[in-house]
Design an enzyme around this catalytic site. Structure first.
Site, PDB file in Angstrom:
ATOM      1  N   SER A  56     -57.196 -26.451   5.101  1.00 41.04           N
ATOM      2  CA  SER A  56     -57.690 -27.465   6.041  1.00 41.04           C
ATOM      3  C   SER A  56     -56.913 -27.495   7.342  1.00 41.04           C
ATOM      4  O   SER A  56     -57.373 -28.065   8.331  1.00 41.04           O
ATOM      5  CB  SER A  56     -57.646 -28.847   5.390  1.00 41.04           C
ATOM      6  OG  SER A  56     -58.571 -28.924   4.325  1.00 41.04           O
TER       7      SER A  56
ATOM      8  N   GLU B 120       0.785  -1.226   0.000  1.00 41.13           N
ATOM      9  CA  GLU B 120       0.000   0.000   0.000  1.00 41.13           C
ATOM     10  C   GLU B 120       0.823   1.285   0.000  1.00 41.13           C
ATOM     11  O   GLU B 120       0.411   2.276  -0.601  1.00 41.13           O
ATOM     12  CB  GLU B 120      -0.953   0.009   1.210  1.00 41.13           C
ATOM     13  CG  GLU B 120      -1.975  -1.102   1.206  1.00 41.13           C
ATOM     14  CD  GLU B 120      -2.950  -0.979   0.057  1.00 41.13           C
ATOM     15  OE1 GLU B 120      -3.414   0.142  -0.222  1.00 41.13           O
ATOM     16  OE2 GLU B 120      -3.240  -2.017  -0.580  1.00 41.13           O
TER      17      GLU B 120
END
Length: 600
Positions: free
Chosen positions: A407, A141
């Site tokens: 049901s 970096e």
């Protein structure tokens, strides 16, 4: 006195035409002068002195113009800086990070299966962090970190040149200090304002902190994917080790995440992560932190160091449990560990089964989604899935979808009738019934005449259920359903007997639990306790439900009718299926299966 007369002059005519050399010619009238055209003067030879003077004049003008332009540019830059600096964040709060609290969910056996929020590891001083981490980060970096003043002019020029040659952005020129300023205070937006503010903050950070402090702050705060902030959190998330003890390869993986945390995550793409780690190891060799042989050995042994994590499971459950935390004030703003009721083994089986069902028979029936809820009799959720694939759809069909139960609602009608004094042996007429313009029929298209309630329940006879709700009253059936745990609004007409009002699968399953636990109402729950990361208990679940919601006699009648589903009714074909209970749960299972398929 006599005067002598001058002698007369005599002129020879020839003399008039001849001039003597001694005699002057007679005067003539001057002729008018002819106009003369002046000859152009030849160009003067250049003078060295004059040329030097002119050059000096141009130089002075250029210098003056340049100075004027520089002044105006300086004024413009100063104005721009002043404009963007007036709303800088409060940089004095650099040591007070704002973040989402970390929430980890663990199953009943203690395994972590989901995490939300931002996970920060232990805040370590630079000497405590494995040297390979700082070396990998610096090599990749910002190699001139310890020599620049916050802005790396050479690095910026190199990045601009590389990007121009490539025709697109391939390198960045930001220093670690600039990245720290962006990560702590600013948004990732690519705007001029953000870039100017980033530079200003980088210069301020360099003035306020030492290089060692800046690097330490960066390593403890930088985002490294999967919700992990800081190298310690990343080391634990990806390798289950502290940042104090990572290897060079693991350090290279962590440093490689800075470029694209999601793309290079070893949990998301192990191959891409490995390739990036090899690049970082090469950077470390170029920077002088590693020799070539050590880098090659680290790359060869790297694959064995990756943590093999099981595929994510229980994500629908985790989303639902996360929403429950809003009601627990002790959790607000804290990092917590939530112990749940989830059985990971059962959860994985449920997810596999629903995948197989929907990919096979479901696909043939044009059914694309499904949901499953598994409860213990006291309401603890052992498994829950709200769809076929969480990645494709996060909508939770177990807790959010409102569907007609069909049901599966009939037990509440029969329970109401049992509470009103009826019994399974009571006889009702299975014959056509008409209520206004509505005339329900049976699923098999036949009518059997006089049948017992036991027989009608076992065979899911619609006409008897409608006559039954008419006798006991729809309002009483609604009250029964609410008492057992359904909170949805329910219609108050005879069609309710056939499950026409919508509810969620979780509520329906919750309302069935009293049939299995002796008639006690329960509240479905998935959270047992909540503690801090250090183990301090913040909250424990209290209470076991709402108490008795049906009489023992009514419960006994319901058990008898539900057992008939297996012995003589719609579940007869499944009565020898291994592992199925002989009555209650199979009745529940059969109705839930029917309801599920009919609801798609």
């Amino acid at each position: 006195m006599t005067t002598k007369r001058p002698p007369e002059l005599t002129v020879d005519p020839a003399d008039r035409l001849r001039f003597s050399s001694e005699a002057a010619p007679p005067p003539r009238r001057p002729a008018a002068p002819k106009p003369k055209t002046p000859k152009p003067n030849p160009p003067p030879r250049p003078s060295k002195r004059k040329t030097t003077d002119k050059q000096s004049g141009w130089g002075k003008r250029l210098l003056m113009w340049g100075a004027t332009l520089a002044i105006w540019v300086g004024i413009a830059v100063a104005g721009l800086i002043a404009y963007y600096a007036h709303d800088l964040p409060d940089i004095d709060k650099v040591t007070a990070p704002t973040r989402r609290p970390s929430i980890q969910f663990v199953a009943a056996d203690g395994q972590v299966f989901a995490a939300f929020g931002d996970l920060y590891g232990e805040s370590l001083d630079l000497p405590e962090i494995a040297p390979a981490i700082a070396q990998a980060v610096l090599a990749t970096e910002d190699r001139r970190f310890f020599s620049h003043f916050g802005i790396d002019i050479f690095g910026l020029a190199r990045a601009v040149w590389a990007n121009l040659r490539a025709g697109h952005v391939v390198q960045g020129g930001s220093t670690i200090t600039q990245q720290l300023a962006k990560n702590l205070f600013l948004t990732p937006d690519r705007t001029l304002k953000r870039k100017v503010q980033e530079v200003l903050m980088a210069l301020w950070l360099e003035r306020r902190f030492s290089k060692q402090q800046l690097l330490t702050l960066y390593l403890n705060r930088v985002y490294l994917g999967s919700g992990a902030y800081g190298v310690d959190a990343a080391a634990k998330r990806y390798f289950d080790v502290s940042a104090r003890r990572v290897s060079p390869y693991q350090a290279a993986v962590i440093a490689g995440l800075l470029k694209a945390p999601s793309r290079y995550s070893p949990l998301n793409d192990a191959e891409a992560s490995h390739k990036r780690a090899v690049e970082v190891l090469g950077n470390m060799v170029e920077a002088g932190y590693l020799d070539q042989r050590s880098a090659e050995m680290a790359a060869l042994g790297g694959a064995a160091q990756a943590v093999k994590r099981p595929a994510p499971t229980g994500r629908y459950f985790a989303d639902w449990a996360l929403s429950r935390l809003d009601d627990i004030s002790e959790v607000a703003g804290r990092d917590v560990v939530v112990r749940t009721t989830l059985d990971l083994g059962l959860q994985r089986k449920v997810e596999a089964q629903i995948q197989a069902l929907l990919s096979g028979p479901g696909a043939k029936a044009n059914v694309s989604q499904g949901a499953v809820v598994v409860l213990t009799p006291d309401g603890a959720i052992r498994a829950l899935t709200g769809g076929k694939d969480y990645d494709d759809s996060q909508f939770n069909r177990a807790t959010q979808a409102l569907r007609q139960p069909g049901s599966a609602f009939k037990p509440f009608v029969y329970l109401t009738a049992m509470e009103r004094g009826l019994a399974p042996q009571d006889v009702y007429d299975d014959a056509p019934v008409k209520l206004g313009n509505w005339s329900p029929g049976n699923y098999n298209g036949r009518f059997e005449g006089q049948v017992t309630l036991r027989h009608a329940f076992a065979n899911s006879t619609n006409t008897v259920a409608v006559r039954l709700i008419e006798d006991v009253g729809p309002g009483r059936v609604v009250a029964t359903a609410h008492k057992l745990g359904i909170t949805a609004d329910l219609g108050r007409d005879a069609s309710l007997a056939l499950g026409t009002s919508e509810t969620t699968l979780l509520e329906l399953t919750q309302a069935y639990a009293p049939f299995a636990n002796g008639g006690n109402g329960i509240i479905a729950h998935g959270i047992e306790s909540i503690a801090t990361a250090e183990g301090q208990v913040l909250w424990n679940r209290q209470g076991g439900g709402v108490g008795k919601v049906m009489s023992d006699q009514a419960l006994a009648h319901m058990h008898e009718m539900m057992a008939a589903v297996l012995s003589e009714g719609t579940g007869k074909a499944d009565r020898h299926h291994p592992g199925l209970p002989r009555c209650l749960v199979h009745g529940l299972h059969r109705r839930l299966r029917h309801r599920r398929m009919a609801g798609q």
